[in-house]
Design an enzyme around this catalytic site. Structure first.
Site, PDB file in Angstrom:
ATOM      1  N   CYS A 130     -32.948  13.124  55.908  1.00  0.00           N
ATOM      2  CA  CYS A 130     -32.576  14.346  57.379  1.00  0.00           C
ATOM      3  C   CYS A 130     -33.077  13.683  58.160  1.00  0.00           C
ATOM      4  O   CYS A 130     -34.609  14.229  58.020  1.00  0.00           O
ATOM      5  CB  CYS A 130     -31.939  15.579  56.253  1.00  0.00           C
ATOM      6  SG  CYS A 130     -33.603  16.083  55.577  1.00  0.00           S
ATOM      7  N   GLY A 265     -22.329   6.989  43.809  1.00  0.00           N
ATOM      8  CA  GLY A 265     -21.443   8.093  44.623  1.00  0.00           C
ATOM      9  C   GLY A 265     -19.577   7.862  44.794  1.00  0.00           C
ATOM     10  O   GLY A 265     -18.975   8.499  44.034  1.00  0.00           O
TER      11      GLY A 265
HETATM   12  C1  FMN Z   1     -19.548  12.166  51.197  1.00  0.00           C
HETATM   13  C2  FMN Z   1     -20.728  12.282  50.941  1.00  0.00           C
HETATM   14  C3  FMN Z   1     -21.214  13.569  51.352  1.00  0.00           C
HETATM   15  C4  FMN Z   1     -22.746  12.858  50.865  1.00  0.00           C
HETATM   16  N1  FMN Z   1     -23.610  13.765  50.357  1.00  0.00           N
HETATM   17  C5  FMN Z   1     -25.145  13.800  50.616  1.00  0.00           C
HETATM   18  C6  FMN Z   1     -26.255  14.365  50.507  1.00  0.00           C
HETATM   19  O1  FMN Z   1     -26.152  15.555  50.586  1.00  0.00           O
HETATM   20  N2  FMN Z   1     -27.268  14.798  49.962  1.00  0.00           N
HETATM   21  C7  FMN Z   1     -27.880  13.196  49.474  1.00  0.00           C
HETATM   22  O2  FMN Z   1     -29.162  12.641  49.814  1.00  0.00           O
HETATM   23  N3  FMN Z   1     -27.099  12.222  49.866  1.00  0.00           N
HETATM   24  C8  FMN Z   1     -25.160  12.743  50.245  1.00  0.00           C
HETATM   25  N4  FMN Z   1     -24.920  11.259  50.163  1.00  0.00           N
HETATM   26  C9  FMN Z   1     -24.914   9.843  50.187  1.00  0.00           C
HETATM   27  C10 FMN Z   1     -25.493   9.462  48.524  1.00  0.00           C
HETATM   28  O3  FMN Z   1     -26.440  10.418  47.809  1.00  0.00           O
HETATM   29  C11 FMN Z   1     -25.637   8.475  48.748  1.00  0.00           C
HETATM   30  O4  FMN Z   1     -27.048   8.202  48.651  1.00  0.00           O
HETATM   31  C12 FMN Z   1     -24.736   7.172  48.800  1.00  0.00           C
HETATM   32  O5  FMN Z   1     -23.253   7.647  49.038  1.00  0.00           O
HETATM   33  C13 FMN Z   1     -24.725   5.205  48.883  1.00  0.00           C
HETATM   34  O6  FMN Z   1     -24.345   5.520  47.481  1.00  0.00           O
HETATM   35  P1  FMN Z   1     -22.560   4.853  47.091  1.00  0.00           P
HETATM   36  O7  FMN Z   1     -22.454   3.532  47.515  1.00  0.00           O
HETATM   37  O8  FMN Z   1     -22.588   4.859  45.490  1.00  0.00           O
HETATM   38  O9  FMN Z   1     -21.995   5.832  47.479  1.00  0.00           O
HETATM   39  C14 FMN Z   1     -23.261  11.778  50.358  1.00  0.00           C
HETATM   40  C15 FMN Z   1     -22.637  10.880  50.201  1.00  0.00           C
HETATM   41  C16 FMN Z   1     -21.189  10.450  50.871  1.00  0.00           C
HETATM   42  C17 FMN Z   1     -20.120   9.425  51.065  1.00  0.00           C
END
Ligand code: FMN
Ligand code: FAD
Lengths: 311, 259
Positions: A130, A265
């Site tokens: 962030c 995720g």
């Molecule tokens: C809708 C959404 C919301 C997310 N919110 C957060 C969050 O609040 N904090 C965070 O550290 N990562 C957040 N992420 C990132 C995920 O934790 C993860 O790092 C990222 O999506 C990659 O993994 P994936 O391909 O398995 O989704 C978010 C991802 C998505 C898709």
């Protein structure tokens, strides 16, 4: 399959298996779908100190092999989190990792201090992707000195294991990983989403209300595998791989390049029971391939002596 | 809410832009309410699931039906799903409409595919001997959907279209004004158009008519964890954000903030 050893250690934290949800893609709303006792850890959505409204809609869009999101860490603040969110997880014996997001180094430390008072919290994940609002708005995780500072200041106020969740939007992920290690991180999460953009060619408008967002899903997996591999080369810290895991095969791949555990995720949006399905697949793979202990896989990618990668 | 693999009974084109899908719902144990929706995996090539309201619930023959507009990647591929194949649908999700016992006459205001969402409500209203008056709006007469089905249920249907020059907001306002005068309408329901929702909101507030709206917003998880689909609710002086997939998609029209 009961003889399989699936437990992994993330610093002092023992997880009964290496599969856990990624922050922002999990919540207690899923408790009727999957058994939280079978997760390696519970990772609720990132929280901020004060309530935050989040970004303009649309907050998500689809792209080839994944999605872009820009939620904007909508959060009801840390007080609400402690009072209303954490109690939902008290009846599970799975360790809970709190993900925190903050606008400044000081605020990260303040939040870590508040969260650390909660006995249900077994670990803290720092969402250093962030932006630093007291600096130039650049994400903490894009700057080695800032990353070091955040981790260090948080370590000073808490004894809970600290996981630094790196942003992949950097020139050298190794440099940031090392800065976090120096700051005292107990583990690294590789990684958050990649900065991305998509445009509707008919309306000519960005597909995301906030214009830019982060891409997740299978499209980013090879990039994350590469980053885990690179980070593993420079540190012995436990690594949690995160990005594009859809199936158990993806988990094995990440373990082979050096991850100790993984987060899932976006996969849960496509297959709401992805977390337990992946764990089952992993167990079958271990049985079929004579892998008794999941830790045997970590870093076992077979790179031949004459194979040299140039980066 | 659960993911189910349901067998496709039929998937046919019903007008120029709309298709109708019928699934064998025997595996679904949850009761399904009008206004609730399912998040459907349309095809391998459409990454995210797509949300669709339940169009008809056939309790005896244990089937459910959807009515969908062919819009983009997901729905184009959905038309290719053939009878006998299985479709993965996740639900039922969200909160449905509330049809209060004391309501004898209700008004439905639908634009385009919004009728897909209100049809199940008309079905329930008919089953409960509630009189339904429906104003259906569409671009063309070909786009006016389900009018026969609604008429068979005993719904009094009023059609307005751009084609006939009868669908502008002023004309619809006049029509609703007359319907409110001629009938003891006790509640109104709407779906499918921001313009018409705003109109109905203004009119409902004026005459203190209870009204509900089914909202659409781009969704991620559709189960309340990702906070992609949000909208604002205004109660007294307080505005707060809610999730369309979880607290909605049906909201009190008099409280929802329409952008
Ligand atoms: C809708 C959404 C919301 C997310 N919110 C957060 C969050 O609040 N904090 C965070 O550290 N990562 C957040 N992420 C990132 C995920 O934790 C993860 O790092 C990222 O999506 C990659 O993994 P994936 O391909 O398995 O989704 C978010 C991802 C998505 C898709
Ligand atoms: C609760 C709910 C119920 C719905 N019920 C119906 C229904 O019964 N019949 C019907 O035809 N349509 C319905 N819709 C709209 C339907 O979900 C979209 O038309 C569909 O997702 C379009 O997908 P696409 O790939 O064909 O279009 P594209 O425009 O290519 O879609 C691209 C992306 O945007 C999203 N998207 C586009 N339009 C919408 C929209 N209006 N609402 C939400 N997401 C959207 C898609 O899901 C996809 O992720 C409903 C929407 C919601 C939220």
């Amino acid at each position: 399959m009961d003889h399989l050893q699936l437990g992994v250690k993330i610093g002092h934290l023992y997880l009964k298996n290496p599969i856990m949800p990624a922050s922002g893609a999990f919540g207690f709303e899923m408790e009727t779908l999957i058994d939280f006792n079978n997760l390696g850890a519970i990772v609720p959505k990132s929280i901020t100190k004060h309530p935050r409204g989040g970004n303009a809609t649309p907050r998500v869009c689809e792209v080839n092999g994944g999605m872009i999101n820009s939620i904007g860490i909508q959060s009801k603040g840390v007080d609400y989190y402690v009072k209303e969110i954490l109690p939902h997880y008290e009846r599970y014996d799975t360790p809970l990792i709190s993900s925190i997001s903050a606008d400044s180094v000081e605020e990260f430390a303040e939040m870590a201090e508040i969260i650390s008072r909660e006995s249900i919290v077994s670990g803290i994940e720092l969402n250093i992707s962030c932006p630093n609002l007291k600096g130039n708005g650049k994400a903490f995780g894009m700057d080695a000195a800032l990353s070091y500072n955040v981790v260090k200041k948080v370590k000073d106020v808490t004894d809970k294991p600290i996981i630094a969740k790196l942003t992949p939007n950097v020139t050298s992920i190794q440099e940031i990983a090392l800065a976090c290690e120096k700051g005292g991180a107990d583990a690294l999460n590789v990684a958050n989403t990649f900065l991305a953009m998509a445009v509707d060619i008919y309306t000519r408008e960005p597909k995301i209300g906030n214009v830019l967002g982060g891409i997740s899903g299978p499209a980013i997996k090879p990039l994350i595998v590469r980053m885990i591999y690179q980070v593993r080369k420079v540190t012995n810290l436990p690594i949690i791989g995160c990005g594009g895991v859809m199936t158990w095969e993806d988990v094995v791949e990440m373990l082979l390049v050096g991850a100790n555990a993984v987060q899932v995720g976006t996969a849960s949006f496509i297959n709401p029971t992805a977390l337990p399905d992946i764990l089952e697949g992993l167990k079958e793979y271990m049985t079929a391939n004579g892998v008794k202990d999941i830790n045997e896989l970590v870093g076992k990618v077979n790179i031949k002596h004459n194979q040299v990668e140039s980066i | 809410m659960k993911p189910y693999d349901l067998k496709i009974i039929s998937n046919v084109r019903v007008s120029e832009r709309y298709w109708h899908l019928k699934l064998d719902a025997r595996p679904i144990a949850d009761s399904i309410r009008p206004g609730q929706f399912f998040n459907i995996k349309c095809a391998d090539l459409a990454f995210l699931r797509r949300p669709f309201s339940i169009y008809r619930i056939n309790k005896e023959e244990k089937t459910i039906e959807f009515l969908y507009l062919v819009k983009g990647n997901g729905t184009v591929h959905l038309t290719e799903a053939a009878p006998g194949e299985y479709l993965n649908i996740f639900g039922p999700l969200g909160n449905g409409f509330e049809l209060k016992k004391e309501w004898n006459t209700v008004l439905l205001l639908a634009r385009g595919v919004g009728i897909a969402t209100l049809a199940a409500l008309a079905q329930e209203a008919a089953a409960n001997q509630v009189t339904c008056i429906a104003v259906l709006s569409a671009r063309t007469n070909n786009d006016l959907l389900s009018t026969e089905m609604l008429e068979r249920l005993g719904v009094e249907v009023y059609k307005v279209t751009e084609e006939d020059g009868t669908s502008d907001v002023e004309a619809v306002e006049k029509l609703i004004e007359n319907l409110l005068k001629a009938n003891r309408i006790q509640a109104a329901f709407t779906c499918g158009s921001k313009r018409l929702s705003k109109l109905l909101q203004r009119m409902a507030k004026m005459v203190h008519l209870p009204a509900q709206i089914a909202l659409e917003e781009h969704m991620g998880c559709a189960m309340g964890v990702c906070y992609a689909c949000v909208c604002d609710i205004q109660e007294n002086d307080d505005t707060h954000s809610v999730r369309v997939c979880r607290e909605g998609p049906v909201f009190d029209l008099n409280k929802v903030v329409l952008k």
